[in-house]
Design a protein around this motif. Structure first.
Motif, short mmCIF file in Angstrom:
data_model
loop_
_atom_site.label_atom_id
_atom_site.label_comp_id
_atom_site.label_asym_id
_atom_site.label_seq_id
_atom_site.Cartn_x
_atom_site.Cartn_y
_atom_site.Cartn_z
N SER A 261 -76.04 24.46 -14.63
CA SER A 261 -76.30 24.25 -16.05
C SER A 261 -77.50 25.03 -16.57
N THR B 169 -60.99 22.38 -19.58
CA THR B 169 -62.41 22.09 -19.42
C THR B 169 -62.64 20.72 -18.80
N ASP C 282 -64.57 17.42 -18.43
CA ASP C 282 -65.33 16.62 -19.39
C ASP C 282 -66.64 16.17 -18.74
N TYR C 283 -67.56 17.13 -18.64
CA TYR C 283 -68.82 16.93 -17.92
C TYR C 283 -69.74 18.07 -18.36
N ALA C 284 -71.02 17.92 -18.18
CA ALA C 284 -71.98 18.88 -18.71
C ALA C 284 -71.69 20.31 -18.26
N ALA D 143 -68.69 21.68 -20.20
CA ALA D 143 -69.06 21.86 -21.61
C ALA D 143 -69.94 23.09 -21.79
N ASN D 144 -70.88 23.32 -20.86
CA ASN D 144 -71.74 24.49 -20.94
C ASN D 144 -70.95 25.79 -20.79
N GLU E 228 -67.71 26.25 -21.43
CA GLU E 228 -66.89 26.46 -22.62
C GLU E 228 -67.74 26.93 -23.79
N ARG E 229 -68.90 26.34 -23.98
CA ARG E 229 -69.78 26.73 -25.08
C ARG E 229 -70.18 28.19 -24.96
N THR F 117 -58.37 23.37 -26.53
CA THR F 117 -59.00 22.91 -25.29
C THR F 117 -58.30 21.67 -24.79
N LYS G 159 -59.13 18.69 -21.99
CA LYS G 159 -60.22 18.21 -21.14
C LYS G 159 -59.68 17.32 -20.02
N THR H 157 -64.08 24.63 -15.40
CA THR H 157 -64.22 23.49 -14.51
C THR H 157 -65.03 23.90 -13.29
#
Length: 386
Positions: A114, A156, A158-160, A163-164, A166-167, A183, A185, A212
């Motif tokens: 992260s 993706t 569904d966890y930090a 999410a990072n 994908e962002r 998307t 999840k 993932t």
């Protein structure tokens, strides 16, 4: 004369460092016992002592369980461990980052991804050593995207971490005029991705991005092949895939996939020499996290020696002021936010006919300069770089 026993006791007091990692859970191959081995090799090559004191290396298995990982780190720091290496899972890393700051200790992240570690959770006591989600996302974008005609669909977690990823890819896609079509999840515990893959397939996106973790990417990729996404003309970007994931998939499935790594064993003479020693001890070639343990521990010990002390207030400035040079990293540097800046490598998984041996899996496509592949300092989130 009365002071001599105290001096002798100090010289015999070990300098304690720890490797906190997942040794038997879902991320064991991503780091695990191989990382512990590389750290031990570094201590042995350093001579087993620093400042005339023996180096004691502890290793702990957190099983990818946040409560267990943070509790073990707390106990180690309280018992005199000066620096913790690796850590892994973001939820554990965030907890250890705060612990290291509160207790004025050192933590060096190897398999943690992260970018928040050098963003909103940045700390003068934490160093993000190997890679991060931005460098992975950036590499995936360079390999599979870059055209305003490209469209993406994300699978993706569904966890930090997911999410990072994908962002960071979404930001690159938007900057070039591409589109994100959707998307799907999935949970950390998911094992069946059929419905998500069907949505990605029916979206007709030119690129399907697997946002993932390394632990899930192999399973997802096998199912992607079963559904024939690549055979049907869609490109599949899997930023989290690593060297050992390519080995687990096998080249019949993995061929032509592109990955971004900080290390590959067959890059040059120095990497091959280390890998040969490691293979003899462990029976497998090292991945980037395992190889980086050697360099991170060595850099820390050299900084302790140069500082003449183990206090973080003296060691951390030495670590950040000293260029990183070893078999894996050339002229690397540590930013004020703790991000190590080093070159990364865009690598292609070979076709089966191209491979000349069990570990001959990847081909270098391009060297990605550290100044370009990593995210610029986050001046809004991190006060260390304002």
């Amino acid at each position: 004369m009365a002071a001599q026993p105290a001096v002798r006791a100090q010289s015999n007091t070990p300098v304690k460092i720890g490797v906190l990692t997942d040794q038997s859970g879902a991320a064991a191959d991503f780091s695990g016992r191989g990382t512990v081995l590389a750290a031990r090799m570094a201590v042995e090559d350093f001579g087993g002592k620093v400042l005339g004191r023996p180096i004691e290396l502890l290793d702990g298995d957190h099983l990818s369980k946040p409560d267990l990982g943070v509790a073990l780190a707390r106990r180690w720091y309280d018992e005199g461990v000066e620096a913790i290496f690796d850590v892994g899972l973001t939820s554990i890393a965030i907890g250890v980052q705060q612990l290291a700051r509160d207790k004025n200790k050192v933590v060096v992240y190897l398999s943690t991804g992260s970018t928040d570690i050098t963003g909103k959770y940045c700390s003068p006591n934490g160093i993000h050593w190997t890679y991060d989600t931005y460098s992975q996302a950036n590499g995936a974008f360079l390999a599979y995207g870059g055209s305003p005609k490209d469209s993406w669909y994300f699978l993706t977690m569904d966890y930090a971490y997911g999410a990072n990823l994908e962002r960071d890819v979404t930001n690159r896609v938007a900057a070039t005029g591409g589109k994100v079509l959707g998307t799907s999840k999935h949970s950390f515990e998911a094992t069946d991705f059929a419905s998500d893959i069907l949505r990605a397939q029916s979206s007709k996106a030119t690129v399907v991005g697997l946002m993932t973790t390394t632990m899930h990417s192999v399973t997802v990729m096998k199912q992607v092949e079963e559904f024939g996404l690549r055979a049907g003309g869609q490109r599949v970007a899997a930023p989290a895939l690593t060297f050992h994931d390519i080995k687990a998939l096998g080249l019949p499935i993995a061929h032509d996939l592109m990955i971004v790594e900080a290390f590959y064993w067959d890059l040059n003479e120095a990497s091959r020499a280390f890998a040969k020693r490691y293979l003899e001890k462990f029976g497998r070639m090292p991945n980037m996290n395992q190889a980086s343990a050697y360099g991170a521990v060595t850099h820390y010990l050299k900084s302790v020696e140069a500082a003449g002390a183990v206090e973080p207030g003296k060691v951390l400035p030495k670590m950040k002021a000293t260029p990183i040079n070893d078999f894996m990293t050339k002229d690397g540097s540590i930013r004020a936010d703790g991000r190590v800046i080093r070159d990364m490598y865009l690598l292609r998984a070979k076709k089966p006919a191209e491979s000349k041996g069990e570990w001959d899996l990847l081909e270098l496509v391009k060297t990605l300069p550290g100044s370009e592949i990593f995210k610029a300092p986050d001046t809004e989130a991190c006060n260390l770089v304002r």
